[in-house]
Design a protein around this motif. Structure first.
Motif, PDB file in Angstrom:
ATOM      1  N   THR A  95      44.258 -30.220 -14.216  1.00  0.00           N
ATOM      2  CA  THR A  95      43.273 -29.840 -15.231  1.00  0.00           C
ATOM      3  C   THR A  95      43.471 -28.369 -15.574  1.00  0.00           C
ATOM      4  OG1 THR A  95      41.703 -31.447 -14.340  1.00  0.00           O
ATOM      5  CG2 THR A  95      40.812 -29.746 -15.774  1.00  0.00           C
ATOM      6  N   ARG A  96      43.779 -28.103 -16.818  1.00  0.00           N
ATOM      7  CA  ARG A  96      44.017 -26.744 -17.276  1.00  0.00           C
ATOM      8  C   ARG A  96      43.215 -26.504 -18.558  1.00  0.00           C
ATOM      9  NH1 ARG A  96      49.655 -25.303 -15.251  1.00  0.00           N
ATOM     10  NH2 ARG A  96      49.528 -23.503 -16.612  1.00  0.00           N
ATOM     11  N   GLY A  97      43.303 -25.297 -19.121  1.00  0.00           N
ATOM     12  CA  GLY A  97      42.669 -25.042 -20.401  1.00  0.00           C
ATOM     13  C   GLY A  97      43.153 -23.739 -20.994  1.00  0.00           C
ATOM     14  N   HIS A  98      42.951 -23.570 -22.303  1.00  0.00           N
ATOM     15  CA  HIS A  98      43.305 -22.327 -22.983  1.00  0.00           C
ATOM     16  C   HIS A  98      42.041 -21.523 -23.285  1.00  0.00           C
ATOM     17  CE1 HIS A  98      47.708 -22.189 -23.961  1.00  0.00           C
ATOM     18  NE2 HIS A  98      47.576 -23.295 -23.263  1.00  0.00           N
ATOM     19  N   ILE A  99      42.171 -20.203 -23.149  1.00  0.00           N
ATOM     20  CA  ILE A  99      41.048 -19.297 -23.328  1.00  0.00           C
ATOM     21  C   ILE A  99      41.363 -18.369 -24.495  1.00  0.00           C
ATOM     22  CG2 ILE A  99      39.636 -17.519 -22.213  1.00  0.00           C
ATOM     23  CD1 ILE A  99      40.638 -18.593 -19.494  1.00  0.00           C
TER      24      ILE A  99
END
Lengths: 69, 69, 69, 69, 69, 69, 69, 69, 69, 69, 69, 69
Positions: H45-49
């Motif tokens: 699980t990753r994400g962009h900020i």
């Protein structure tokens, strides 16, 4: 030995003294209710810090014990 | 406790005495500049050998400390 | 993008609401002092239980941010 | 060496040339602000692709540096 | 140091006293036949239990030593 | 807290709604028979698919609870 | 090929030039005393830093070689 | 069920809303071309900020589907 | 970017020259039939040895590419 | 199936015959006291050697079983 | 048993018949030159395929044996 | 061999008979549509239990096959 079946439980022992004592505490407590413990393996070593000093150690172990027929 | 945010740093402490002392050295040194340390976890235990004997132990830990607002 | 160097920090956010909120709390708190955050990755999801119910969630993330020259 | 305490930071370097250059870029950039770096360890090697070709490499390393008293 | 080649062997030491003693036993025994040992790393910590008490500790380590030309 | 011994059990909860609900279901069910639960950790998140849609979520957690004397 | 038995050894090669050279150094050194080497696998890539620059690379590999009858 | 053979594919779904939505997006998209999907497992699980806020979530899953004869 | 779904494939590239060339070979070959490749990640680096020298390198990578609607 | 909660136990079965028999022994023994077992997963395969021959195999599995209301 | 020091070697056995036979081949071959083997652990199970069928199995094990004084 | 590019697919085979049969089933099924399979690696061994007995085994493997030009 080849017919034995073991069950494995996971325990976290704690101690203000150190990591070895935390392991021994966990096994001593388990010995009150579990018979036939045969081996353990250290899974994780952690601890709590207060005021910049280690307050207690917490060591998680797996313990294998014989299932009686 | 549910509002706290922790930052985690990774440290390697060393000691000629043993692995527990290496951890305590790392935390004592960090306590000089970091406040609000709450827990640690052992990541790796290594050591240096000279002339067939352990010269010093090196233990790498993660340390969690509270981020103040 | 090919010249960028990123530094990665590890944070634990907590929330009484849930795991997604715990992540957002950690990033919101970090945004007060760190600029140039670009991505995160979830490392560990834990929580505390009281009276048989989840009291708060604790999610540990790694956050990458650009090092300015 | 037995009294040293090291702090470990995690960096991602990038380069259009290759993975070794990405590591050297990360260390060169860190050297501007961090003193006493002693070792690194490669954690992850990735890269971005455009039009079927590698546009840049991204290598994540851990770097240990001495904490001065 | 940059020309050295190391070979790494894996050993399990045991001790009735504790985990640190088990490591030291393994290294002391290896020192009888292996020269140029330089570092070790702890791989696994286990132990045998009899009658509810730890009978002996077993610690597996990797040991790196210099290959002479 | 330093004298506590915890036992850790592994549970898989399921839910048609989502992963957080699956965790809460597992803990609610365990609370019927286990007292003194203190923390949990997510081990694995899976789910079943039927007709191209998620039918239910399955989350495996470890739960630590206090062993009473 | 189906009757072959292989033994696997672990080596750390080092080089001032780069990671590929470190691997080749380890294999060239091993070839002086070991026959029948068939494959290798990279386990870990590390390096030493001095004055903000990589002084030498250290790559640990596993090498499989045929055991002769 | 014992005769089934499954193939496993790896997908990364993304969503501005959250991690559960990212998983559902990946499965909905795959359902357009793949039949017989049976289970999934969350891998990462990753994400962009951007500007200190999560712009989108990225969840990588493995999906198992039945191979028809 | 938030609506994209990626599929991830695993490839092993080989090269007599070195590990970077092995990766570039795998991506060049994949580019003949797959469009929209966006990133890769190195999973494993191996190689074959003959007569005490590396005959070819084998690097396994994961490659993510956009699923078109 | 979506409402079921499973508990997971860890067992080590042994057998002089082979690894598959060791798994079947562990499950047969567990079936005497545990109802509703649904799946297992192999965690570790080991064995004891005497006089240069395998005396018995030891396979550790996780077994999931339904928690009844 | 508490004074024993074990050395651990890594072997890959192969067999056209199956995985258990591959393990037994490796141990039988090792027994020709190594005394005091006490346990093994399976590390990796692989195989080669030709014309759509398994040609031979390759199982990598670790074997622990007693170091004599 | 040094110019070959392999693609790796992941399959789960099942069998009522045993783990080896489950692997052979998966490869036999894949051979109907995939040419040039060269190796496999076991990733996970699981099984389903009914009425206290193993109903079928499920083994997940990775299979590498040559990409033709």
């Amino acid at each position: 030995m080849s017919d034995h079946i073991y069950k494995i439980m996971e325990l976290t022992g704690s101690s203000a003294t150190g990591m070895q004592d935390a392991i021994e505490n966990a096994i001593a407590r388990a010995a009150k209710t579990v018979q036939g413990m045969r081996w353990f393996e250290v899974i994780e070593t952690r601890g709590h810090i207060e005021e910049g000093e280690i307050k207690y150690w917490q060591v998680t172990i797996k313990v294998g014990f014989t299932l009686r027929d």
